[in-house]
Design an enzyme around this catalytic site. Structure first.
Site, mmCIF file in Angstrom:
data_model
loop_
_atom_site.group_PDB
_atom_site.id
_atom_site.type_symbol
_atom_site.label_atom_id
_atom_site.label_comp_id
_atom_site.label_asym_id
_atom_site.label_seq_id
_atom_site.Cartn_x
_atom_site.Cartn_y
_atom_site.Cartn_z
ATOM 1 N N SER A 10 -4.934 0.149 2.360
ATOM 2 C CA SER A 10 -5.928 1.005 2.265
ATOM 3 C C SER A 10 -7.175 0.142 1.509
ATOM 4 C CB SER A 10 -5.749 2.339 1.231
ATOM 5 O OG SER A 10 -4.621 3.113 1.898
ATOM 6 N N GLN A 12 1.687 -3.030 -1.656
ATOM 7 C CA GLN A 12 1.308 -2.725 -0.300
ATOM 8 C C GLN A 12 -0.174 -2.849 -0.497
ATOM 9 O OE1 GLN A 12 1.023 1.115 1.020
ATOM 10 N NE2 GLN A 12 1.784 0.621 2.993
ATOM 11 N N GLU A 58 7.400 4.396 5.363
ATOM 12 C CA GLU A 58 6.876 5.147 4.403
ATOM 13 C C GLU A 58 7.072 6.667 4.239
ATOM 14 O OE1 GLU A 58 2.644 4.523 3.833
ATOM 15 O OE2 GLU A 58 2.664 5.156 1.428
ATOM 16 N N GLU A 83 -3.707 16.152 7.338
ATOM 17 C CA GLU A 83 -4.610 16.361 8.430
ATOM 18 C C GLU A 83 -4.144 15.138 9.545
ATOM 19 O OE1 GLU A 83 -5.777 16.459 5.336
ATOM 20 O OE2 GLU A 83 -6.280 18.713 5.018
ATOM 21 N N SER A 87 0.200 0.734 -5.864
ATOM 22 C CA SER A 87 1.046 1.053 -6.721
ATOM 23 C C SER A 87 1.641 -0.148 -6.981
ATOM 24 C CB SER A 87 2.050 1.996 -6.577
ATOM 25 O OG SER A 87 1.708 2.928 -5.615
#
Lengths: 363, 393
Positions: free
Chosen positions: B115, B112, B230, B363, B147
């Site tokens: 990010s 994936q 996910e 958060e 990953s």
């Protein structure tokens, strides 16, 4: 694994109870009644217990009950908690009823018929703080006459019959009998009145020679199902606070848009999600007679009691000044939640019970 | 087609036609996929039968009892859990036919590429650019926390296709070929000593427009499907009592009375209770899914597991005393699968620190619960209507 969901029947039962309580048990009425000389709502009790038949949920049909189970009873308690209803349901329809079911004697069965029909109210005469896993107070018995003093008995003021524990067994004592005095205390939670019960050679009828098993059964059911009441309290606190903070504006924004507040409410929501699972697990364990019931009860109490207190404390804080007023109902929930945290054993007592049951021995 | 008896009979037919003992693993997996028994809730022709998802357990139990090989789901978790549902929801017929079979059979590993160093919690701020060039897109940028990038054949990728639009609207979703010469994978060593993740540098990577998932500019919407799956995958594991991180600590407690102190006992019992309640909550969630009434509870489970994993492993290091001062092995390795309970307490303590960061920080998840479950208003935002190119960075 236990069934942790609500059945359709349970959902319907919830709607019926909620709709009754919405009509007959609004916060203003509860607050007004709390300081009156009639702290129990006897009319509401009659409708719930007798007309709707809810006092007999745990009692077999052969004894005039509904032959339902702890699962349905738990749903009723969730709603009673949501409305902090001043009725002796947990005391009479759960704890006393289960203790009597544990006696298995004709005398106990006779009392069960009265309790199941809602015609009479029974109370296990032990301090409200008594836990299923610890020792409890016993009065003296001589020739069927009982003598002793029991502090902080919940709902004794509303009771027709007290179930009294002595060394020689469990006895039924009518509250109108000679030598019985029930004297009201000033409770932290005005919606669950407490009394000192004093017996001076009061006449008792033997229900069971071995009180231990019956008492344990009553208190275990009480602890397991109190978790559902605590869930109802917590759920009301969360729902009410979220609704209020969507409309309350400060700094030209809804207060509920501030991240510091949102995170706390999200955490509280998550606690109620877990509390619901723990409470359902305990109710199902009782209903199915699982051998894990004592663990499920201790687990539910150890988890749900602090959640209800946390929810009420957060609700008060997030309501700001209005939450400190006598007029706003949040204090009813705080007082009930805090008392419930002591009722049937504080969280620490249940933690110790869990540790014992799963073999995590203290040093 | 939806009942358990029918699925059992189809599974028995599969086993009779391709006995696991005498059939090569690849052949068996291919036959299972073609029989619609790979993921029964997928459509016919794509490894499924359009049956309720809950019935997969029936098939799996039957196959396991017969000793049939599986597709090693731990090795291909990202493909199964994130890429596949996204391809299914947004892919063209050609894309579904091309990708889903090899993905499920484990012939092609997926990773994936979401990010970036400058876009973590604020993923929509991502800066990897995709520029149209005829029938292709040319992609340049840097991705991180990937990953399995070093084993992957394909990646799901989001990139910016229009920097003049506000950030959520200028993103497009692609399937990226990890063998393209413009893809460079570098291991990213973590605090545990190993490199479970990678940095991925993309330099003029060519992606055919036929490998776009969803419309141009709709990538954020497509990515929501991936991210939802996910979080469900992370929070939704079914465990026996003491099946999670509490297991090894409880075992140590029972076996080694000399380590016990009063303070540790209180903390351990509290955590045991919380872990057991969390496990029961997970079971309740699963029952809701099976009953066809998934609740919003799933979005909270990851929060609970992150906190519990961290507190329990922290307690375990303390409980071990002198041994807690040691660490099993700092050697740099590249594990293919991640087993949170597979190594020593020190590893668990360090690795679980990532649980409240990966797949959405705690958060951010609390904001999501507050806004989507409780319906609380969002914070005032300054980035919603500004072109991506004009945002502060």
């Amino acid at each position: 694994m236990s069934d942790l969901l609500y059945s359709e029947t349970e959902d319907e039962l919830r709607s019926a109870v909620r709709s009754l309580l919405t009509d007959r048990c609004d916060a203003a009425q509860v607050i007004a009644r709390a300081e009156s000389d009639q702290p129990h709502d006897h009319d509401l009790w009659k409708t719930l217990a007798a007309d709707m038949g809810l006092a007999g949920l745990l009692v077999p049909e052969s004894l005039g009950g509904q032959g339902a189970s702890a699962r349905e009873t738990a749903v009723v308690l969730e709603e009673l908690g949501r409305f902090v209803a001043p009725v002796p349901y947990l005391s009479s329809a759960v704890i006393a009823t289960e203790a009597l079911l544990g006696c298995g004697s004709p005398a106990a069965d006779e009392l069960l018929k009265g309790l199941a029909s809602g015609r009479s109210i029974g109370v296990l005469a032990l301090p409200l703080s008594t836990a299923p896993s610890t020792s409890y107070v016993q009065v003296d018995e001589a020739d069927g006459r009982l003598t002793g003093r029991i502090a902080a008995v919940a709902d004794a003021a509303a009771a027709d019959v007290l179930l009294v524990v002595a060394g020689s067994g469990l006895y039924a004592v009518d509250t109108t009998a000679e030598g019985v005095s029930v004297s009201a205390r000033t409770p932290l939670d005005l919606t669950r009145p407490l009394s000192v019960v004093t017996l001076e050679s009061a006449p008792g009828r033997l229900l069971a020679a071995d009180a231990g098993a019956a008492v344990r059964r009553g208190l275990t059911a009480g602890a397991a199902l109190l978790a559902s009441e605590q869930l109802g309290l917590a759920d009301w606190c969360l729902t009410e606070t979220v609704a209020y903070l969507k409309t309350r504006h400060q700094f030209n924004r809804p207060v509920g848009s501030f991240q510091s507040v949102k995170h706390r409410l999200a955490e509280l929501w998550l606690e109620t999600v877990h509390a619901r699972a723990a409470a359902r697990n305990a109710a199902d364990a009782l209903a199915t007679g699982s051998e894990d019931a004592p663990l499920a009860a201790a687990l539910a109490q150890a988890y749900c009691a602090p959640v209800a207190v946390h929810a009420a404390e957060e609700a008060l804080q997030m309501h700001g000044g209005i939450g400190m007023t006598w007029e706003h109902p949040v204090h009813l929930y705080l007082k009930r939640a805090k008392s419930d945290a002591i009722a049937l054993g504080a969280a620490g007592v249940h933690q110790e019970a869990v540790a014992e049951l799963v073999d995590l021995q203290a040093p | 087609m939806s009942d358990a008896a029918e699925l059992i009979s189809r599974t028995k037919e599969l086993l009779a036609a391709h006995p696991p003992a005498t059939t090569a693993r690849e052949d068996f997996l291919k036959a299972r996929f073609d029989a619609g028994l790979a993921w029964v809730h997928y459509p016919e022709g794509l490894g499924g039968l359009g049956a309720p998802r809950a019935l997969q357990a029936v098939v799996d139990a039957e196959l396991e009892a017969a000793g049939a090989p599986d597709n090693d789901p731990k090795r291909i978790g990202i493909g199964l859990g994130m890429a596949a549902p996204t391809v299914l929801a947004f892919g063209t017929d050609e894309q579904k036919q091309r990708f889903l079979g090899p993905l499920w059979r484990g012939e092609e590993v997926w990773c994936q590429l979401f990010s970036e160093p400058g876009a973590g919690s604020d993923l929509a701020a991502l800066g990897t650019r995709a520029v149209r060039d005829g029938d292709d897109w040319i992609v340049t940028g840097q991705k991180v926390w990937t990953s399995n990038a070093h084993n992957a054949r394909w990646a799901i990728l989001i990139a910016r296709t229009d920097p003049d639009l506000p950030k959520h609207r200028g993103i497009t979703y692609f399937v990226c070929d990890m063998t393209d010469p413009g893809v460079e994978v570098r291991p990213l060593r973590q605090i545990t000593g190993e490199a479970e993740f990678n940095e991925v540098f993309l330099t003029d990577v060519r992606i055919p427009d036929a490998h776009r998932l969803g419309e141009v500019g709709e990538g954020w919407k497509v990515a929501q499907t991936t991210l939802m799956n996910e979080r469900v995958a992370i929070g939704g594991m079914r465990l026996p009592r003491e099946g999670g991180m509490i297991g090894p600590v409880a075992a140590t407690w029972r076996e080694r009375p000399e380590l016990r102190t009063r303070d540790l006992h209180q903390r351990l019992v509290r955590l045991w209770i919380e872990a057991e309640v969390a496990r029961i909550t997970g079971e309740r969630l699963r029952q809701q899914l099976v009953a066809g009434h998934p609740g919003p509870e799933g979005s909270g489970m990851k929060l609970t597991f992150a906190r519990l994993n961290q507190e329990i492993s922290g307690l375990e290091v303390e409980l071990l005393g002198d041994e807690g001062l040691l660490y099993d092995d700092w050697t740099m390795r590249r594990p293919d699968t991640v087993d949170f309970v597979g190594r020593d307490a020190g590893y668990r303590y360090l690795r679980s620190k990532g649980n409240s960061i990966e797949g959405g920080t705690s958060e951010v998840l609390l904001n999501i619960v507050a806004e989507r479950v409780l319906g609380l208003p969002s914070e005032p935002r300054t980035d919603k209507d500004i072109a991506w190119k004009d945002l502060a960075r």
